[in-house]
Design an enzyme around this catalytic site. Sequence first.
Site, PDB file in Angstrom:
ATOM      1  N   GLY A   1     -10.001   1.137 -13.848  1.00 12.49           N
ATOM      2  CA  GLY A   1     -11.284   1.012 -14.534  1.00 12.49           C
ATOM      3  C   GLY A   1     -11.379  -0.403 -15.071  1.00 12.49           C
TER       4      GLY A   1
ATOM      5  N   GLY B   1     -13.877  -2.466 -15.950  1.00 15.83           N
ATOM      6  CA  GLY B   1     -15.102  -2.933 -16.585  1.00 15.83           C
ATOM      7  C   GLY B   1     -14.783  -3.933 -17.679  1.00 15.83           C
ATOM      8  CB  ALA B   2     -16.436  -4.655 -20.898  1.00 12.26           C
ATOM      9  CG  MET B   3     -12.984  -2.134 -23.550  1.00  9.93           C
ATOM     10  SD  MET B   3     -12.355  -3.227 -24.851  1.00  9.93           S
ATOM     11  CE  MET B   3     -10.886  -2.338 -25.321  1.00  9.93           C
TER      12      MET B   3
ATOM     13  CB  ALA C   1     -14.284  -6.345 -23.680  1.00 10.81           C
TER      14      ALA C   1
ATOM     15  CE  LYS D   1     -12.906   4.137 -29.963  1.00 11.79           C
ATOM     16  NZ  LYS D   1     -12.051   3.318 -29.066  1.00 11.79           N
TER      17      LYS D   1
ATOM     18  CG  ASN E   1     -17.220   7.352 -29.988  1.00  2.00           C
ATOM     19  OD1 ASN E   1     -17.896   6.363 -30.235  1.00  2.00           O
ATOM     20  ND2 ASN E   1     -15.981   7.280 -29.528  1.00  2.00           N
TER      21      ASN E   1
END
Length: 313
Positions: free
Chosen positions: A7, A9-11, A132, A188, A192
């Site tokens: 994965g 993507g950004a992170m 990110a 967390k 969310n």
Amino acid sequence: MKVIIAGAGAMGSRFGLMLHQAKNEVILVDGWPEHIDNIKKDGLKANFNGEEVVAQIPIYHQNEVASVDFSADLVILFTKAMQLDAMMKEIKNMVGTNTKVLCLLNGIGHEDVIKKYVPLSNIILGNTMWTAGLEGPGKAKLFGNGSIDLQNLGEDGRDATEEVIACLNKANLNAKYSGNILSSIYKKACVNGTMNGLCTILDSNMAGFGETDVADAIVESIVSEFAAIAKMEKADLNIEEVLTQIKSCYNRETIGLHHPSMYQDLIINNRLTEIDYINGAIVRKGKQYNIETPYCSFLTQLVHAKEQILGAK
């Protein structure tokens, strides 16, 4: 170490870049063709704390990794929750008996999927405060500092994660061992489980929702359901601390004008959401423990209805 970022993507781009810079052998695996093509052609580009950097990191589409000759020491999972099972199937040929799998996904219960592919002693759950963004396919925007809390689910606990922690810290990812990672994950998840679904359904940023007369009552009802499940799973959840953190999201001077990631996925990008792995996970676990979860159930149903109305993919 030999590391798969599953994965990218950004992170995933952040972790892949920082681990690559620390001289680990890193490969990226993703499912976004344009992102993959740009990185293959021009390298992974990043605005890294104001500095423009380019890293040549191998990247593969997850549908093609079955033929890749790579035996991972560590897999770091950054997929969307609903893509996790498919990703684990695709990379299973690169996961050996000693491969550690670090899960940094949002939501609850991902270990139930991962343990179908690797033993519990190889699963590490984590919670990260790194951030990110993506400016476009193949281009990440990385600012600020962060940290990672993590815990091995096997009997060896901390001893089984020492090499992983050392690898992450050599890359300046600020990892530390936690004796009760579920507490961090549930804390967390409460943020969310309130801000994401509610702002998505109400078409609002966090400040707009928080300024309504009923915001606190709704949030407290949802958090009470998360807390009831967390207690059954021996996760220490300080409800007052959680509520304080959630209500801090209302502040217009800080992050209150932000639209949460679920809003961005569904309302802006017309993508299916991760609601089944946040509030929906509480509903499933409520049935398992015979605990009523009406608020999480209703919010999950509302988000699914919204997905269908908008024709999300």
